[in-house]
Design a protein around this motif. Structure first.
Motif, PDB file in Angstrom:
ATOM      1  N   MET A   1       0.824  -1.187   0.000  1.00 34.26           N
ATOM      2  CA  MET A   1       0.000   0.000   0.000  1.00 34.26           C
ATOM      3  C   MET A   1       0.871   1.254   0.000  1.00 34.26           C
ATOM      4  SD  MET A   1      -3.081   1.194   2.541  1.00 34.26           S
ATOM      5  CE  MET A   1      -2.154   1.258   4.046  1.00 34.26           C
ATOM      6  N   ASN A   2       1.870   1.314   0.873  1.00 33.34           N
ATOM      7  CA  ASN A   2       2.737   2.490   0.940  1.00 33.34           C
ATOM      8  C   ASN A   2       3.437   2.744  -0.382  1.00 33.34           C
ATOM      9  OD1 ASN A   2       1.997   2.861   3.578  1.00 33.34           O
ATOM     10  ND2 ASN A   2       3.864   1.996   4.419  1.00 33.34           N
ATOM     11  N   GLU A   3       3.848   1.669  -1.050  1.00 37.27           N
ATOM     12  CA  GLU A   3       4.532   1.802  -2.329  1.00 37.27           C
ATOM     13  C   GLU A   3       3.592   2.406  -3.376  1.00 37.27           C
ATOM     14  OE1 GLU A   3       6.368  -1.332  -5.415  1.00 37.27           O
ATOM     15  OE2 GLU A   3       7.102  -1.514  -3.346  1.00 37.27           O
ATOM     16  N   LEU A   4       2.369   1.925  -3.420  1.00 35.47           N
ATOM     17  CA  LEU A   4       1.385   2.454  -4.362  1.00 35.47           C
ATOM     18  C   LEU A   4       1.091   3.920  -4.064  1.00 35.47           C
ATOM     19  CD1 LEU A   4      -0.726   2.230  -6.609  1.00 35.47           C
ATOM     20  CD2 LEU A   4      -2.326   1.370  -4.871  1.00 35.47           C
ATOM     21  N   PHE A   5       0.851   4.251  -2.800  1.00 31.42           N
ATOM     22  CA  PHE A   5       0.580   5.641  -2.430  1.00 31.42           C
ATOM     23  C   PHE A   5       1.755   6.543  -2.791  1.00 31.42           C
ATOM     24  CE2 PHE A   5      -2.678   4.844   1.213  1.00 31.42           C
ATOM     25  CZ  PHE A   5      -3.588   4.375   0.278  1.00 31.42           C
ATOM     26  N   GLY A   6       2.968   6.077  -2.523  1.00 32.64           N
ATOM     27  CA  GLY A   6       4.161   6.862  -2.850  1.00 32.64           C
ATOM     28  C   GLY A   6       4.271   7.123  -4.335  1.00 32.64           C
ATOM     29  N   ARG A   7       4.020   6.110  -5.139  1.00 31.05           N
ATOM     30  CA  ARG A   7       4.090   6.263  -6.598  1.00 31.05           C
ATOM     31  C   ARG A   7       3.022   7.225  -7.103  1.00 31.05           C
ATOM     32  NH1 ARG A   7       1.459   3.910 -10.587  1.00 31.05           N
ATOM     33  NH2 ARG A   7       0.684   2.175  -9.337  1.00 31.05           N
ATOM     34  N   LEU A   8       1.805   7.082  -6.622  1.00 33.50           N
ATOM     35  CA  LEU A   8       0.724   7.966  -7.059  1.00 33.50           C
ATOM     36  C   LEU A   8       0.995   9.418  -6.656  1.00 33.50           C
ATOM     37  CD1 LEU A   8      -2.342   5.696  -6.249  1.00 33.50           C
ATOM     38  CD2 LEU A   8      -1.495   6.335  -8.520  1.00 33.50           C
ATOM     39  N   ALA A   9       1.481   9.622  -5.449  1.00 35.04           N
ATOM     40  CA  ALA A   9       1.791  10.981  -4.997  1.00 35.04           C
ATOM     41  C   ALA A   9       2.931  11.569  -5.811  1.00 35.04           C
ATOM     42  CB  ALA A   9       2.142  10.972  -3.510  1.00 35.04           C
ATOM     43  N   ALA A  10       3.946  10.771  -6.126  1.00 31.85           N
ATOM     44  CA  ALA A  10       5.080  11.254  -6.925  1.00 31.85           C
ATOM     45  C   ALA A  10       4.634  11.657  -8.327  1.00 31.85           C
ATOM     46  CB  ALA A  10       6.162  10.179  -7.002  1.00 31.85           C
ATOM     47  N   GLU A  11       3.573  11.053  -8.813  1.00 36.61           N
ATOM     48  CA  GLU A  11       3.035  11.400 -10.128  1.00 36.61           C
ATOM     49  C   GLU A  11       2.162  12.657 -10.076  1.00 36.61           C
ATOM     50  OE1 GLU A  11       0.946   7.888 -11.345  1.00 36.61           O
ATOM     51  OE2 GLU A  11       2.793   6.753 -11.713  1.00 36.61           O
ATOM     52  N   GLY A  12       2.019  13.238  -8.886  1.00 41.78           N
ATOM     53  CA  GLY A  12       1.255  14.473  -8.743  1.00 41.78           C
ATOM     54  C   GLY A  12      -0.209  14.276  -8.407  1.00 41.78           C
ATOM     55  N   ASN A  13      -0.589  13.058  -8.078  1.00 35.73           N
ATOM     56  CA  ASN A  13      -1.979  12.774  -7.717  1.00 35.73           C
ATOM     57  C   ASN A  13      -2.248  13.156  -6.273  1.00 35.73           C
ATOM     58  OD1 ASN A  13      -3.001  11.257 -10.157  1.00 35.73           O
ATOM     59  ND2 ASN A  13      -1.189  10.054  -9.656  1.00 35.73           N
TER      60      ASN A  13
ATOM     61  N   THR B   1       2.652   7.191   6.752  1.00 35.78           N
ATOM     62  CA  THR B   1       2.282   7.310   5.352  1.00 35.78           C
ATOM     63  C   THR B   1       1.880   8.709   4.921  1.00 35.78           C
ATOM     64  OG1 THR B   1       1.446   5.047   5.476  1.00 35.78           O
ATOM     65  CG2 THR B   1       0.761   6.326   3.596  1.00 35.78           C
ATOM     66  N   CYS B   2       1.216   9.445   5.771  1.00 34.47           N
ATOM     67  CA  CYS B   2       0.552  10.686   5.356  1.00 34.47           C
ATOM     68  C   CYS B   2       1.417  11.927   5.590  1.00 34.47           C
ATOM     69  CB  CYS B   2      -0.758  10.844   6.118  1.00 34.47           C
ATOM     70  SG  CYS B   2      -1.894   9.475   5.827  1.00 34.47           S
ATOM     71  N   GLY B   3       1.337  12.842   4.660  1.00 40.06           N
ATOM     72  CA  GLY B   3       2.005  14.128   4.807  1.00 40.06           C
ATOM     73  C   GLY B   3       1.155  15.132   5.562  1.00 40.06           C
ATOM     74  N   ARG B   4      -0.162  14.952   5.522  1.00 38.80           N
ATOM     75  CA  ARG B   4      -1.107  15.787   6.256  1.00 38.80           C
ATOM     76  C   ARG B   4      -2.186  14.892   6.825  1.00 38.80           C
ATOM     77  NH1 ARG B   4      -0.663  20.742   6.589  1.00 38.80           N
ATOM     78  NH2 ARG B   4      -2.840  21.279   6.923  1.00 38.80           N
TER      79      ARG B   4
END
Length: 70
Positions: A1-13, A28-31
């Motif tokens: 899950m963390n890997e998927l979230f990291g990839r999606l966030a890096a793509e600007g999502n 996991t969360c930045g906010r």
């Protein structure tokens, strides 16, 4: 899950996650937004280790423990 979230966030999502797993949210969360029928607090994941904010979020009058991220 963390890997998927990291990839999606890096793509600007933008991502929205709801959880009761406070340790995972702290890692996991930045906010974060703490809710108790309304917004109690919002800010960085450090809120999850602030006893005063946690007391407000859970509607408690005294601390019974703390959550820390590894």
């Amino acid at each position: 899950m963390n890997e998927l979230f990291g990839r999606l966030a890096a793509e600007g999502n933008g991502l929205l996650m709801t959880t009761h797993d406070l340790a995972a949210a702290a890692r996991t969360c930045g906010r974060v937004v703490l809710l108790n029928h309304t917004v109690v607090a919002e800010g960085g994941p450090e809120l999850l280790s602030d006893p005063e904010q946690m007391l407000r979020a859970f509607g408690l009058d005294r601390a019974i423990g703390t959550v820390t991220a590894p």
